[in-house]
Design an enzyme around this catalytic site. Structure first.
Site, PDB file in Angstrom:
ATOM      1  N   SER A 138       0.827  -1.210   0.000  1.00  0.00           N
ATOM      2  CA  SER A 138       0.000   0.000   0.000  1.00  0.00           C
ATOM      3  C   SER A 138       0.858   1.256   0.000  1.00  0.00           C
ATOM      4  O   SER A 138       0.570   2.227  -0.717  1.00  0.00           O
ATOM      5  CB  SER A 138      -0.929   0.005   1.214  1.00  0.00           C
ATOM      6  N   GLY A 161      -4.906  -3.139  -7.967  1.00  0.00           N
ATOM      7  CA  GLY A 161      -5.837  -2.062  -7.653  1.00  0.00           C
ATOM      8  C   GLY A 161      -5.131  -0.816  -7.166  1.00  0.00           C
ATOM      9  O   GLY A 161      -5.580   0.307  -7.423  1.00  0.00           O
ATOM     10  N   SER A 186     -12.546   0.756   5.544  1.00  0.00           N
ATOM     11  CA  SER A 186     -11.075   0.674   5.535  1.00  0.00           C
ATOM     12  C   SER A 186     -10.426   2.034   5.806  1.00  0.00           C
ATOM     13  O   SER A 186      -9.473   2.439   5.131  1.00  0.00           O
ATOM     14  CB  SER A 186     -10.586   0.107   4.200  1.00  0.00           C
ATOM     15  N   ASP A 195      -7.692  -6.883   5.114  1.00  0.00           N
ATOM     16  CA  ASP A 195      -6.681  -7.820   4.621  1.00  0.00           C
ATOM     17  C   ASP A 195      -6.193  -8.741   5.731  1.00  0.00           C
ATOM     18  O   ASP A 195      -6.119  -9.963   5.569  1.00  0.00           O
ATOM     19  CB  ASP A 195      -5.503  -7.059   4.004  1.00  0.00           C
ATOM     20  N   ARG A 218     -13.281 -12.998  -1.808  1.00  0.00           N
ATOM     21  CA  ARG A 218     -12.595 -13.667  -0.703  1.00  0.00           C
ATOM     22  C   ARG A 218     -13.552 -14.340   0.272  1.00  0.00           C
ATOM     23  O   ARG A 218     -13.167 -15.314   0.925  1.00  0.00           O
ATOM     24  CB  ARG A 218     -11.678 -12.669   0.016  1.00  0.00           C
TER      25      ARG A 218
END
Length: 442
Positions: free
Chosen positions: A26, A96, A203, A325, A356
Site C-alpha cells: 500500500s 488495484g 477501511s 486484509d 474472498r
C-alpha cells in the site's frame, strides 16, 4: 516458487524466529505515484519487489517518468508534476493500488489513455471512482461492462464546479485515488478541491496512510472527520529527497499468527508501535485470542499456544471493517479456536483479488471446518476432533489466500497449496521465509 503447480506443506509443530518484512504494498505504490507527481527527485528505499510494484514502475516509465534502476529495494524517481506522455495503453495486471490512482491522475491531467488488466481486474468495480471523476468533467469510457475496467480516458473538459462526491462503502481506494490526484487539479484550476464521502467509509486506516504520505510530500489535507476532505488551491507535491518504506503490516499478520499458534517467539521487524498502517491492529486481535504480544520501535513479537499439541485460541466475534486484509488471517486461525468465530463487516472482500468470502468459505470447508457466510460476514466453527480432512487448497489467484492457508500446516491434516507462485503479487519468497521459522512434527 514461480511455476510450481502445488506445494505440500510439511506438518508443523513449533514456530520461532525473526522476519525482516518486505516493504508495504500500500505504501510502495502510493509513494511511487506521489514521487512521480512531485517537484524534485525522490530516492525510495525499502520498496516492495512484487508484481504490483513492477506494474506501477512500468506504467510510470511508459508515461515518461524518469525511473532509475531498482536495486535492493532502492530506486530514484525524478518528479514530473504532469506526465510527459499524453497517449498510452497501460496494462496494470490485477493491481488495484495502481489502477485506481492512475485512473484519477490521468483523468484530471488530460490526454488519451487506455487502461486494462487481467480478467479479474475487469471484474473489480471502478464505477464509483469514474462517477466522481466525471463530476470534474473527465471523459471516461467503459470499454467493456459499465462500471468496470477496461477504460478509455480522454476527451473531457476538466472543471471545478464545487464539491465532488464519492461513494465510500465499496472501496477506500476510490477516495485515495481522488485525494492523491486532487493537487494536480488544484494547481491546474487555481481552486480548492473538496471531496465529500457518501455512505459509510470502509477501511479508514488506508485513508490515514494516504493522508500521512501526502503530508510527507508537502500537501496537508483539511478534513471534516470522515465526511469531507479539502485540498488547497496552492497545494504542490514536493519530493522529500529520501523516503523509506515501512514493512508490510498485512504480511506481518501471517508471521505474528505463527507465533500465536506455534509457541513462538516470532518477531517481525519493519513495523512496530509507530507504524502508519492500520493492519498493525491485527496484533491486538491476536492478544484478544490469547497470544502474548509485545511491541517496540520497528518490531512486534508474539508468543502463544501450541495448537499441534492441543492448545487452543480463544474464539472471537469481531468487526474487521478497519483491517480487511489482515482479517483473512483471523479467519484461518479460527481453525484452532475453542469455539465458533465470526468475522463481521467484511463486504470489501467481495471485490478484492477474488471474492474472498466465497473463496475462504470454500477452502475452510475442505479442511473440515463448519462455515457459514453472507454478504459481509463469515462464521467459522473449527473442525471437530477427528474431523480434520486432508485438502488441496485452491488459492484463487490470490496471494493472501496462499499465505493464510500456510497456517493450516499446524493441524492434523495433510495440506497442499495449489499455485503457490501467486504470492509473487506481494512476497515472492514467502514460503521460503515461512519454512525457516518452523519446526516440523516427527
Amino acid at each position: 516458487m514461480s511455476g510450481l503447480a502445488y506445494l505440500d506443506l510439511p506438518a508443523a509443530r513449533l514456530a520461532r524466529g525473526e522476519v525482516a518484512l518486505p516493504g508495504s504494498k500500500s505504501i510502495s505504490n502510493r509513494v511511487l505515484l506521489l514521487a512521480a507527481l512531485a517537484e524534485g527527485s525522490t530516492e525510495i528505499t525499502g520498496l516492495l519487489d512484487s508484481d504490483d510494484t513492477r506494474v506501477m514502475l512500468a506504467a510510470l516509465r511508459q508515461l515518461g517518468v524518469s525511473v532509475g534502476e531498482v536495486a535492493d529495494g532502492c530506486v530514484t524517481i525524478e518528479g514530473v508534476a504532469r506526465f510527459p506522455t499524453e497517449q498510452a495503453e497501460l496494462f496494470l495486471g490485477n493491481a488495484g493500488t495502481a489502477f485506481r490512482p492512475l485512473t484519477a491522475a490521468l483523468a484530471l491531467m488530460g490526454g488519451d489513455y487506455r487502461l486494462s488488466g487481467v480478467p479479474r481486474m475487469h471484474e473489480r468495480p471502478i464505477g464509483d471512482l469514474v462517477d466522481a471523476l466525471r463530476q470534474f468533467g473527465a471523459g471516461i469510457e467503459y470499454l467493456g461492462q459499465a462500471g468496470y475496467p477496461p477504460l478509455r480516458i480522454g476527451g473531457g473538459s476538466i472543471r471545478v464546479d464545487g464539491p465532488v462526491r464519492v461513494e465510500g462503502s465499496v472501496s477506500s481506494q476510490f477516495l485515495t485515488a481522488l485525494l492523491m490526484a486532487a493537487p494536480v487539479l488544484a494547481r491546474r484550476s487555481g481552486q480548492d478541491i473538496t471531496i465529500e464521502v457518501v455512505g459509510e467509509l470502509i477501511s479508514k486506516p488506508y485513508i490515514e496512510i494516504t493522508l500521512n504520505l501526502m503530508a510527507r510530500f508537502g500537501v496537508s489535507v483539511r478534513r471534516d472527520g470522515w465526511r469531507a476532505f479539502t485540498i488547497a488551491r496552492d497545494a504542490v507535491y514536493r519530493g522529500p529527497g529520501r523516503m523509506a518504506i515501512e514493512g508490510d503490516a498485512s504480511t506481518a499478520s501471517y508471521f505474528l499468527a505463527l507465533g500465536a499458534i506455534g509457541g513462538g517467539p516470532v518477531r517481525v521487524t519493519g513495523v512496530g508501535e509507530d507504524s502508519i498502517q492500520g493492519d498493525v491492529a491485527f496484533a491486538a486481535t491476536l492478544a484478544a485470542m490469547g497470544a502474548d504480544v509485545r511491541y517496540g520501535p520497528g518490531w512486534i513479537e508474539t508468543r502463544g499456544v501450541r495448537v499441534a499439541e492441543g492448545g487452543r485460541l480463544k474464539a472471537f466475534d469481531a468487526d474487521f471493517n478497519l483491517i480487511p486484509d489482515a482479517a483473512m488471517t483471523a479467519a484461518t486461525l479460527a481453525l484452532y479456536a475453542d469455539g465458533p468465530c465470526r468475522l463481521r463487516n467484511i463486504g470489501s472482500w467481495r471485490v478484492k483479488e477474488t471474492d474472498r468470502i466465497h473463496a475462504m468459505h470454500t477452502e475452510l470447508e475442505k479442511l473440515g471446518a463448519g462455515v457459514q457466510s453472507g454478504a459481509d460476514w463469515l462464521e467459522v466453527a473449527p473442525p471437530e476432533p477427528g474431523g480434520w480432512r486432508d485438502a488441496h487448497i485452491g488459492t484463487w489467484d490470490d496471494h493472501r489466500m496462499a499465505m493464510c492457508f500456510s497456517l493450516a500446516a499446524f493441524g492434523p491434516a495433510a495440506v497442499r497449496i495449489l499455485d503457490p507462485g501467486c504470492v509473487s503479487k506481494t512476497f515472492p519468497d514467502y514460503f521460503d521465509v515461512y519454512a525457516g521459522l518452523l519446526a516440523a512434527r516427527d
